[in-house]
Design a protein around this motif. Structure first.
Motif, PDB file in Angstrom:
ATOM      1  N   TYR A 160      -0.207   6.414  -7.077  1.00  0.00           N
ATOM      2  CA  TYR A 160      -1.217   5.593  -7.755  1.00  0.00           C
ATOM      3  C   TYR A 160      -0.992   5.523  -9.257  1.00  0.00           C
ATOM      4  O   TYR A 160      -1.915   5.655 -10.052  1.00  0.00           O
TER       5      TYR A 160
ATOM      6  N   TYR B 122      -7.075  -0.999 -10.593  1.00  0.00           N
ATOM      7  CA  TYR B 122      -6.818  -1.257  -9.179  1.00  0.00           C
ATOM      8  C   TYR B 122      -7.960  -2.057  -8.589  1.00  0.00           C
ATOM      9  O   TYR B 122      -9.120  -1.703  -8.719  1.00  0.00           O
ATOM     10  N   GLU B 123      -7.588  -3.160  -7.951  1.00  0.00           N
ATOM     11  CA  GLU B 123      -8.607  -3.972  -7.281  1.00  0.00           C
ATOM     12  C   GLU B 123      -8.488  -3.824  -5.779  1.00  0.00           C
ATOM     13  O   GLU B 123      -9.471  -3.697  -5.064  1.00  0.00           O
TER      14      GLU B 123
ATOM     15  N   VAL C 235      -8.122   4.335  -4.946  1.00  0.00           N
ATOM     16  CA  VAL C 235      -7.273   5.462  -5.346  1.00  0.00           C
ATOM     17  C   VAL C 235      -7.719   6.723  -4.620  1.00  0.00           C
ATOM     18  O   VAL C 235      -8.894   7.064  -4.622  1.00  0.00           O
TER      19      VAL C 235
ATOM     20  N   VAL D  54       2.441   1.820  -3.433  1.00  0.00           N
ATOM     21  CA  VAL D  54       1.484   2.308  -4.434  1.00  0.00           C
ATOM     22  C   VAL D  54       1.131   3.760  -4.151  1.00  0.00           C
ATOM     23  O   VAL D  54       1.119   4.610  -5.046  1.00  0.00           O
TER      24      VAL D  54
ATOM     25  N   ARG E 224       1.644  -0.400 -11.306  1.00  0.00           N
ATOM     26  CA  ARG E 224       0.785  -1.534 -11.588  1.00  0.00           C
ATOM     27  C   ARG E 224       0.631  -2.337 -10.305  1.00  0.00           C
ATOM     28  O   ARG E 224       1.623  -2.823  -9.757  1.00  0.00           O
ATOM     29  N   GLU E 225      -0.597  -2.462  -9.875  1.00  0.00           N
ATOM     30  CA  GLU E 225      -0.870  -3.077  -8.575  1.00  0.00           C
ATOM     31  C   GLU E 225      -0.231  -4.460  -8.418  1.00  0.00           C
ATOM     32  O   GLU E 225       0.432  -4.754  -7.423  1.00  0.00           O
TER      33      GLU E 225
ATOM     34  N   TYR F 217       0.829  -1.200   0.000  1.00  0.00           N
ATOM     35  CA  TYR F 217       0.000   0.000   0.000  1.00  0.00           C
ATOM     36  C   TYR F 217       0.872   1.262   0.000  1.00  0.00           C
ATOM     37  O   TYR F 217       0.660   2.185  -0.782  1.00  0.00           O
TER      38      TYR F 217
END
Lengths: 297, 252, 660
Positions: free
Chosen positions: C108, C648-649, C653, C103, C111-112, C100
């Motif tokens: 943001y 994003y899952e 954001v 990211v 790439r997650e 977290y």
């Protein structure tokens, strides 16, 4: 064999032989000190270390140690010069940390070697070697004291020996801790300790050596003092003689000298240099205080 | 505030390992003293290139004293003289006097052949590390990092040994061209840590053998290496290497 | 119809993707591994660790570096540390939290799936490095120590004094050395990759220049991995090493590999300010200094003026007249805000005239408070080597007490200013770290994947090692699995000859310009243009001007360059000229990307897009994508933008907030 092939192995040989030689020097130095105090004691040691099997064996071992030390020194130096390459720096600035001796061990070693050859010629050649060969030499092979007196009555030898000893001192101030370091018995803290221990120890040993030529040349060695003083005594009145002996801190006992024998006057001296019969004393040796006392008594 | 200095620079030119080599000279005018030594050489090269000449070649990279690439012998000292020890790139012109002559030479040692000018080949160091300067551990899942407890003191000492940047100043300074400080620093780092112990004997033997094979000289404990080491490695490492090596050999 | 990008992200929830991938990927059987050759270009953290791991697995690895030894790669200069979600400090860290933070820190734009994987393997890295004998700092009890770093509220950074990068690199270097010894890796030092050779649409080899002999050499393999670092040196002055360049990456880009997010350039807040026009590089002072140092400028403009004129010194300004602007603006994170925020804040103050040195481009980093609180000894233990380094460069020792006002002791502060440090952008790669060219992989700073628009401190080392040890050695097998059936391609293949010829022509072209200007003088000019127009604060007009100026500079380069020396043998100037050729193209690429991204995020700050408080204003509606640039056959043609939308899952954001 790693002792011959690897760099560290070769240095281990240097270290072990070096430390053994330091040990030898310690013994040698202690014996030398004996000569400062007593001729008899010193000559007893000389006799003990004469042509006996154990002394000869030890000498051979010692010679081997020296030879190893020298041969490896040359091998290592040769390799080191090759590793350095053919190009030399145009400017070099020696860091303060670097001891002068550490960079000149070979030169110092060569001086030590030359000195050693002279030393062997002066002493060992006439003593153990002559005895082994059965040569007739004067003084006698076991009379080490006599050889010391003989050698160090000449100032040239004294100067050479002093230079030689200085070179050994320099060599050892580095050699001592360096040997320990090579054997791996060192570290951040012990490095400093070994250096101080080394310098102190080596200085003491070398002072023991230095004392002999210097004190024999200046005739200040206590063992010489009595012989010398009694010689003077022969021309003196008794009280003068006693005073001279006392000044030189001689003991009465040490002031004894060989009795004077006068064949012509039945062996009785009246005064120094004069027989009781009044004739001039024919004996060559000096009369002694003791002698005189006896005669007076 | 920075002031300007002028001086003469003598720098080594050598076209390949077989060339004899010689010094070139140049007067440098009004160089600010907050310029780094390598920036001063950049200025020199800029001048040379402007005149259509080939620049003076030397190794350099990170310019912050950590990569170990820079390797100049400045006025008789590897990396030049500083109080705490620093690499050439961390040497600043304020260390020099106005009107001085500055001599720049390459590392001179049979182990480090010159490639060009002051650029030398230090590949031998890689070969020594390849001989055993590692712990054999597979990439994957070793035990948890905290499963090995290492006393802080040991970890710190290992860190000091591991600080070596492999620049080769030790070899350059050594009158014997010995690489013992470099080798011992790596051996010490791993010998001090439990992770390195299983291979300690093998490592000490292999690295020393490689060092000897590559023609580096024998250590005579002159301490010139530790005096010039930019990362302050000490000969205590050499003692440790000796210990490790002798122990290993005696156990054979 | 815009091109579609397939980032090949595995199915499943983000936390299970990597596990799923590994469970289902294709593998190469041990015997076939012996038949497969892999070229790894670069020996930094990513390159060395990848080469070592691949070699250990059984592949035949050819490893290249431009320096004289793999150990010189610039990863070595990383000071601060490496992050891992070990939670050894019991402060609530977890893989998810590291994911977290990364990211979020990346504004943001990362790439997650890649970031989660990075956080997941971070712990393995620490285990691996400790097993290799990396001497991380430890507590008295013998456990590993941690420190805190910018952008995080937990202590998760492992460190080895101020030389973490060095120790990790030496760890990877030793692993590499072991494989060289085992004969599995063949090392080529002082070699530079100049082009990639493609056969039937796959990367099958490289053309490299032997820097010592000057000769071009051909190398063939089943896959090519580039790990050649970032493009920070486009700006001439940066914290990168002098040799860092973008030539290998540009050669891939010219062959069709997409270049992603080039505008994300990280500006590091704590560098030593520029001192003169002769300067060759900027020196970083570790970000860890921000743990105990406080950043400030004067509150009063007259104090700033006096500092700039040199009539006043920092230590003469008392506490109440100091503006600790980071603590003021971001109370929750204070001096430990992420790098982009800290850098911009410094620029904002200096732009307002509060700069503290003669150029007006510096702020203070002050240790007085911590020295008074903890004592000089403690501070010296933590930062002694950095203080000494600072003194060596500037002649000022930050531990010197200089003044006492009302019983408070003031020490000499450091002066710092932001500088180009790291590039988040890079060659586009999919989840498998494969570029848009099959068989060509990019790892480490060289790729774009994990940091989004901004990288957090101590994450670069983590990414490099994650890619090299734990990701690429797996994912490359998925590609190589069916490659063993093909015979090895000989370097006599006509494609090799063709590419070598083209490379030689390129070199000859440069040599034949025979103009007047040195490489460095043109490079410096490029640096000025880039810093001025595509640096910390960008505008549309500025970027357009920048592109125009770079075009002019390219003309100058192509007509007025002078390279002394000949084609044969070592020619440093020639090598630099090749690099510069690529830097110019790179500079323009950064500008194109910056111009197309009409928002501010992370390392990309468009002055038109900021909040009233001067914070970056993202536009998630229009710019929630990775900008991939495709080469159009010529350096003069504008590249084409292809968008990889971000999905994003796991994370919602939000606007980044370091205030509370």
């Amino acid at each position: 064999m790693w002792l011959c092939n690897s760099s560290i192995g070769k240095k281990v040989i240097m270290s072990v032989t070096g430390l053994a030689l330091i040990l030898f020097l310690t013994f040698h130095g202690c014996m030398n000190v004996v000569a400062l105090f007593s001729k008899e004691a010193y000559n007893t040691i000389c006799e003990l270390l004469g042509a006996n099997w154990y002394a000869v064996a030890a000498t051979v071992a010692l010679g081997a140690l020296c030879a190893l030390h020298f041969v490896y020194a040359f091998i290592l130096t040769f390799q080191n010069r090759r590793a350095r390459g053919s190009n030399r720096y145009a400017v070099t600035d020696k860091p303060e940390k670097v001891e002068w001796a550490s960079q000149n061990m070979l030169v110092l070693g060569i001086i030590v070697l030359l000195g050693l050859l002279l030393h062997l010629y002066n002493f060992w050649y006439n003593m153990m070697f002559a005895e082994l060969m059965g040569w007739e030499v004067t003084p006698a092979p076991a009379d080490g004291f006599g050889y010391i007196q003989q050698t160090f009555s000449c100032w040239v030898y004294v100067v050479i020996y002093v230079i030689w000893l200085l070179a050994i001192w320099f060599h050892l101030t580095h050699g001592f801790w360096s040997a320990i370091q090579t054997l791996g018995w060192s570290g951040h803290i012990w490095f400093k300790r070994w250096r101080i221990i080394g310098i102190t120890y080596v200085t003491i040993v070398m002072l023991m050596f230095l004392a002999v030529p210097v004190m024999f040349f200046t005739k200040t060695a206590p063992s010489l003092c009595c012989a010398q003083q009694t010689e003077q005594c022969c021309g003196m009145e008794q009280h003068e003689c006693e005073k001279a002996c006392a000044d030189a801190a001689c003991t009465d006992e040490a002031c004894a000298c060989d009795p004077c024998t006068c064949d012509s006057c039945d062996g009785n001296c009246k005064l120094e240099g004069q027989c009781e019969c009044g004739e001039a004393c024919p004996c060559e040796g000096p009369c002694t205080c003791q002698d005189k006392k006896d005669s007076e008594g | 505030m920075a002031k300007n200095i002028s001086f003469k620079i003598r720098y080594w030119k050598q076209n390949g390992p077989k060339d004899k080599g010689h010094f070139d000279e140049r007067e440098m005018k009004d160089i600010p003293d907050d310029t780094s030594f390598l920036e001063m050489l950049d200025i020199l090269n800029e001048q040379l290139v402007e005149e259509g000449k080939e620049p003076f070649v030397f190794d350099h990279d990170c310019r912050e004293g950590i990569c170990g690439m820079c390797s100049l012998y400045v006025n008789g000292t590897p990396h030049g003289k500083t109080e705490r020890g620093a690499t050439t790139c961390q040497l600043y012109m304020r260390r020099f006097k106005d009107g001085e002559t500055i001599t720049v030479e390459p590392w001179r040692s049979a182990g480090f052949p010159v490639i060009k000018d002051c650029m030398v080949d230090r590949g031998a160091f890689d070969k020594i590390i390849q001989a055993g300067g590692y712990t054999t551990v597979r990439t994957g899942a070793p035990q948890d990092a905290n499963a090995i407890l290492i006393p802080k003191q040991d970890a710190d000492e290992a860190m000091d040994c591991a600080s070596c940047i492999g620049c080769g100043a030790c070899v350059a300074a050594c009158k014997n061209g010995s690489a013992m400080l470099f080798v011992s620093s790596k051996v010490s780092q791993l010998a001090l840590l439990p992770q390195g112990r299983p291979e300690a004997a093998k490592r000490a033997k292999a690295m020393v053998a490689k060092m000897d094979e590559l023609g580096f000289g024998n250590c005579t404990n002159t301490r010139a290496c530790e005096a010039v080491c930019p990362k302050n490695e000490t000969i205590a490492n050499i003692a440790r290497l000796n210990r490790e090596f002798i122990k290993a050999k005696l156990a054979d | 119809m815009a091109k579609q990008i397939n980032s090949r992200i595995p199915e499943g929830p983000v936390a299970e993707k990597w596990t799923n991938y590994k469970a289902h990927q294709r593998l190469v059987n041990p015997k076939n591994k012996l038949k497969l050759d892999v070229i790894v270009v670069g020996t930094g953290l990513a390159g060395a660790s990848a080469a070592a791991s691949l070699g250990e697995m059984g592949f035949n690895v050819l490893n290249f570096c431009i320096q004289d030894s793999p150990r010189r790669a610039h990863s070595i200069a990383a000071q601060g540390g490496i992050n891992a979600a070990k939670n050894y400090q019991n402060d609530g860290d977890s893989v998810y939290r590291l994911f977290y933070d990364t990211v979020k820190g990346g504004d943001y734009r990362a790439r997650e799936a890649n970031v989660y994987r990075l956080a997941e393997v971070s712990n393995n890295i620490i285990d691996q490095c400790v097993a290799q004998g990396v001497p991380f700092a430890r507590e008295y009890g013998g456990t590993l120590a941690n420190r805190s770093f910018g952008g995080a509220q937990v202590s998760r950074t492992f460190y080895a004094k101020g030389q973490t990068g060095q120790q990790l690199l030496l760890g990877a270097y030793s692993a590499l050395s072991a494989q060289v010894q085992a004969g599995k890796v063949k090392l080529y030092t002082r070699y530079e990759m100049l082009d990639v050779v493609m056969i039937d649409g796959r990367a099958r080899g490289i053309i490299a220049k032997n820097l010592v002999t000057g000769k071009l050499e051909r190398f063939s393999a089943n896959a090519v991995v580039i790990a050649t670092g970032g493009y920070g040196n486009t700006y001439f002055l940066s914290t990168n090493a002098m040799g860092c360049n973008v030539t290998a990456a540009m050669s891939c880009y010219r062959k069709g590999a997409y270049f992603a997010n080039p505008c994300y350039v990280q500006i590091h807040p704590t560098c030593i300010p520029v001192h003169g026009d002769k300067q060759s590089k900027l020196t970083l002072m570790s970000e860890s200094l921000r743990n105990d140092g406080r950043i400030w400028v004067p509150k009063k403009i007259e104090d700033a003026k006096a500092l700039q004129a040199g009539t006043k010194q920092g230590w003469e300004i008392p506490e109440e007249d100091r503006d600790y602007y980071l603590e003021r603006r971001y109370p929750a994170f204070g001096n430990l805000v992420p790098r982009d925020v800290a850098s911009r804040a410094a620029k904002e103050r200096c732009d307002k005239g509060f700069g503290v040195n003669n150029t007006g481009l510096a702020v203070f980093l002050d240790f007085s408070e911590s020295i008074n609180r903890l004592g000089l000894d403690v501070i010296m233990q933590r930062y002694g080597n950095l203080f000494e380094m600072y003194e060596e460069i500037t002649d000022v020792f930050p531990g010197d007490m200089a003044n006492e006002i009302n019983g408070v002791k003031y020490y000499k502060p450091m002066m710092i200013f932001p500088a180009i440090h790291y590039t988040m952008g890079g060659i586009w790669v999919d989840y498998e770290l494969q570029t848009s060219i099959p068989g060509l992989f990019a790892i480490g700073e060289c790729n774009f994947s994990d940091h989004g628009a901004n990288r957090l401190g101590a994450s670069a080392l983590m990414q490099g090692l994650a890619d090299g040890y734990f990701v690429l050695p797996y994912t490359i097998q998925n590609y190589l699995a069916d490659q063993a059936i093909w015979p090895r391609i000989s370097t006599d293949h006509e494609e090799f000859a063709k590419v070598e010829k083209a490379t030689e022509e390129r070199i000859q072209k440069l040599l034949n310009i025979k103009g007047k200007r040195s490489v460095d003088s043109i490079h410096k000019e490029l640096g000025h243009i880039c810093w001025e127009y595509i640096g910390m604060g960008r505008t549309k007009e500025g970027l357009e001007t920048g592109i125009k100026k770079i075009d002019e500079l390219r003309k100058e380069f192509e007509t007025n360059l002078f390279i002394p020396g000949g084609r044969d043998g070592l020619n440093v100037e020639l090598d630099k000229a090749i690099h510069l050729d690529d830097f110019i193209t790179m500079g323009k690429l950064i500008a194109y990307d910056a111009l197309s991204r009409n928002e501010s995020c992370g390392g990309h700050f468009r002055e038109e897009y900021q909040t009233e408080e001067g914070e970056a204003k993202r536009d998630d509606k229009n710019y929630f994508y990775v900008g991939c640039w495709e080469y159009q056959g010529s350096d003069d043609k504008a590249p084409e933008l292809i968008k990889e939308p971000l999905e994003y899952e796991a994370i919602k954001v939000q606007t980044r907030n370091y205030k509370n």
